[in-house]
Design a protein around this motif. Structure first.
Motif, short mmCIF file in Angstrom:
data_model
loop_
_atom_site.label_atom_id
_atom_site.label_comp_id
_atom_site.label_asym_id
_atom_site.label_seq_id
_atom_site.Cartn_x
_atom_site.Cartn_y
_atom_site.Cartn_z
N ALA A 144 0.81 -1.21 0.00
CA ALA A 144 0.00 0.00 0.00
C ALA A 144 0.84 1.27 0.00
O ALA A 144 0.37 2.32 -0.45
N SER A 164 -12.22 1.05 -0.03
CA SER A 164 -12.56 0.72 1.35
C SER A 164 -11.40 -0.02 1.99
O SER A 164 -10.54 -0.61 1.31
N ASP A 165 -11.36 0.04 3.33
CA ASP A 165 -10.40 -0.73 4.12
C ASP A 165 -11.04 -2.07 4.45
O ASP A 165 -12.26 -2.16 4.71
N GLN A 168 -9.84 -5.30 8.99
CA GLN A 168 -9.47 -4.40 10.08
C GLN A 168 -8.30 -3.50 9.68
O GLN A 168 -7.33 -3.33 10.40
N LYS A 169 -8.46 -2.93 8.48
CA LYS A 169 -7.51 -1.97 7.91
C LYS A 169 -6.13 -2.58 7.64
O LYS A 169 -5.14 -1.86 7.53
N ALA A 171 -5.59 -3.95 4.86
CA ALA A 171 -5.40 -3.76 3.42
C ALA A 171 -6.41 -2.74 2.94
O ALA A 171 -7.43 -2.47 3.60
N ILE A 172 -6.15 -2.18 1.77
CA ILE A 172 -7.06 -1.26 1.11
C ILE A 172 -7.36 -1.82 -0.28
O ILE A 172 -6.47 -2.34 -0.95
N ARG A 192 -1.15 -3.82 3.68
CA ARG A 192 -0.51 -3.15 4.80
C ARG A 192 0.11 -4.19 5.74
O ARG A 192 1.34 -4.24 5.88
N GLU A 297 -15.90 -4.64 4.88
CA GLU A 297 -15.42 -3.32 4.45
C GLU A 297 -15.63 -2.26 5.54
O GLU A 297 -16.61 -2.27 6.27
N GLN A 298 -14.71 -1.32 5.55
CA GLN A 298 -14.82 -0.11 6.35
C GLN A 298 -14.70 1.08 5.40
O GLN A 298 -13.73 1.19 4.65
N ARG A 300 -14.15 4.71 3.54
CA ARG A 300 -13.18 5.80 3.57
C ARG A 300 -13.88 7.07 3.13
O ARG A 300 -14.71 7.05 2.22
N THR A 305 -17.98 2.41 -0.84
CA THR A 305 -17.44 1.07 -0.64
C THR A 305 -17.88 0.18 -1.80
O THR A 305 -18.78 0.55 -2.57
#
Length: 443
Positions: A144, A164-165, A168-169, A171-172, A192, A297-298, A300, A305
């Motif tokens: 990343a 989206s992350d 748990q973040k 990776a993106i 990440r 997904e989380q 951004r 997303t």
């Protein structure tokens, strides 16, 4: 002393049982499409081709020869998944219900041109496509924080960019769901802190997401193709219903019933032709939703997303498919009710017609009976006339004989014979008629 079982492993002394033909497939399906651990920057290419049974057989033969050409063993006859390692690259062939996918992954190319086609991929002139192309996707797995990731990210269309992350973040992920100059849908993964198994699982989910998303949308094309036909049938049913209110007579209702039957046949033919495609789209859509849920997904700030973007596009398409199926089902019920009503009217009119014919037959039977009685009376008179004539000859002969002196005259004897002959012939004819009536009753 231990024994060896059917799979070549050491047995435990338990008896061997005959296995069901589907046992190996059912057990093996649990381990189908496993996640392959990833290390380092990788590039994935996946192509999906629609193929029927004949195309599947031909493709398996070709792929078997290809595997032999690179020094690997080809797939078995019942194999649905096969993997071939070629140096640092991997080629996977998977057979699905109605399509075949080929997925290749290899090391990423030089960072100075991240959009360049990946090196050493097998999809060149030598590759034999098993059928029409439906899915074409490229997925880049990069760190990343690398310049290559940023250059790839900047190439996406910002108007349809989804970011989206995930995990748990760790990776993106990003894509604009558009085709590049090579006709490929581009997906970018920025690593990440993913471990090797997480990286393999994430990559496979995204490839499957794009695959099933594409095939789910095929139902929309079928729905758009069938919708005008359904509208024509609905209009035809409305016209028939209007004419039914004013139609009278057996022939008019029979013509309406023929038209209604033709509309029902057209509807059933269209529903049968679209049933598989619409049902498959529902199944693919469920898989898409499962893959989206698995991504975790989380969002951004400032971006859709994957779930938000696909829900806005896929959900209306799936509702269109559901609406068409609902229209077909409701229209089928309406046609059935209208046909039942028309058949009832036709049956009632046929019964009325049959009742009129029976009444006419009764009238004809009564006329025939009267005519028969009239003929019977005439026949009694005619037979009596001939019998009396014969008796007159007999009376004349007797009068001319020796006994004529003691007998009444010829005229008297003939006159006496007339009522006797009439009564006798009448009784005789009645007995013959009664005898025939009794025989007809027994039959």
């Amino acid at each position: 002393m231990s024994e060896t079982d059917d799979n070549g492993a050491r047995g435990s002394g338990l008896p061997a049982f005959e296995a069901h033909p589907a046992r190996a497939l059912v057990i093996g399906e649990v381990h189908a499409r496993p996640f392959h651990p990833l290390t380092g920057a990788r590039v994935f290419l996946r192509y999906g081709f629609i193929a029927d049974e004949t195309a599947v057989e031909a493709d398996r033969d070709w792929f078997g020869r290809y595997c032999q050409s690179v020094g690997e063993q080809g797939p078995g006859k019942a194999s649905r998944h096969h993997l071939v390692r070629i140096g640092e690259s991997v080629l996977r062939r998977e057979r699905h219900g109605e399509f075949i996918t080929y997925t290749w992954d290899g090391p990423a190319g030089p960072e100075d041109d991240p959009a360049a086609p990946p090196p050493d991929h097998p999809f060149g002139a030598r590759f034999r496509a098993p059928g029409p192309l439906m899915v074409a996707v490229r997925c880049d797995f990069l760190p990343a924080d690398s310049p290559a990731f940023q250059r790839q990210f900047d190439r996406f269309d910002q108007t349809s960019l989804s970011v989206s992350d995930v995990d748990q973040k760790a990776a993106i992920i990003a894509t604009d769901f558009r085709q590049d100059r090579d006709g490929l849908t581009r997906i970018l993964i920025g690593d990440r802190t993913l471990n090797q198994v997480q990286a393999g699982a994430l990559t496979q989910r995204l490839l499957e997401l794009e695959t099933y998303r594409t095939f789910a949308m095929m139902g929309l094309t079928e729905a758009n193709r069938q919708a005008p036909k359904v509208s024509i049938i609905e209009t035809g049913l409305l016209g028939i219903a209007e004419r039914m209110r004013a139609s009278e007579g057996l022939e008019a209702n029979r013509l309406l019933l023929d038209e209604l039957t033709r509309l029902a046949a057209d509807l059933e033919a269209g529903a049968a032709a679209s049933a598989y495609r619409l049902g498959a789209s529902r199944a693919y859509y469920l898989i898409v939703k499962q893959r989206l849920e698995a991504l975790g997904e989380q969002p951004r700030d400032g971006h859709f997303t994957f779930t938000q973007f696909l829900t806005r596009r896929l959900a209306p398409a799936m509702r269109t498919c559901e609406t068409l199926e609902t229209r077909q089902a409701n229209l089928s019920r309406k046609l059935a009710r209208a046909a039942t009503l028309l058949r009832t009217r036709v049956d009632v009119e046929l019964q009325e017609q049959n009742r009129g014919q029976l009444a006419a037959m009764n009238r004809r039977a009564r006329l025939q009976l009267r005519l028969q009685q009239t003929v019977e009376g005439l026949s009694v008179a005619a037979v009596s006339y001939y019998v009396v004539g014969l008796f007159a000859y007999l009376a004349k002969a007797l009068a001319d004989s020796r006994v004529g002196a003691v007998l009444p005259s010829q005229g008297v004897m003939t006159g006496i014979a007339v009522p006797v002959v009439l009564i006798t012939v009448f009784v005789f004819v009645r007995r013959i008629r009664r005898h025939h009536d009794e025989r007809e009753g027994d039959e």
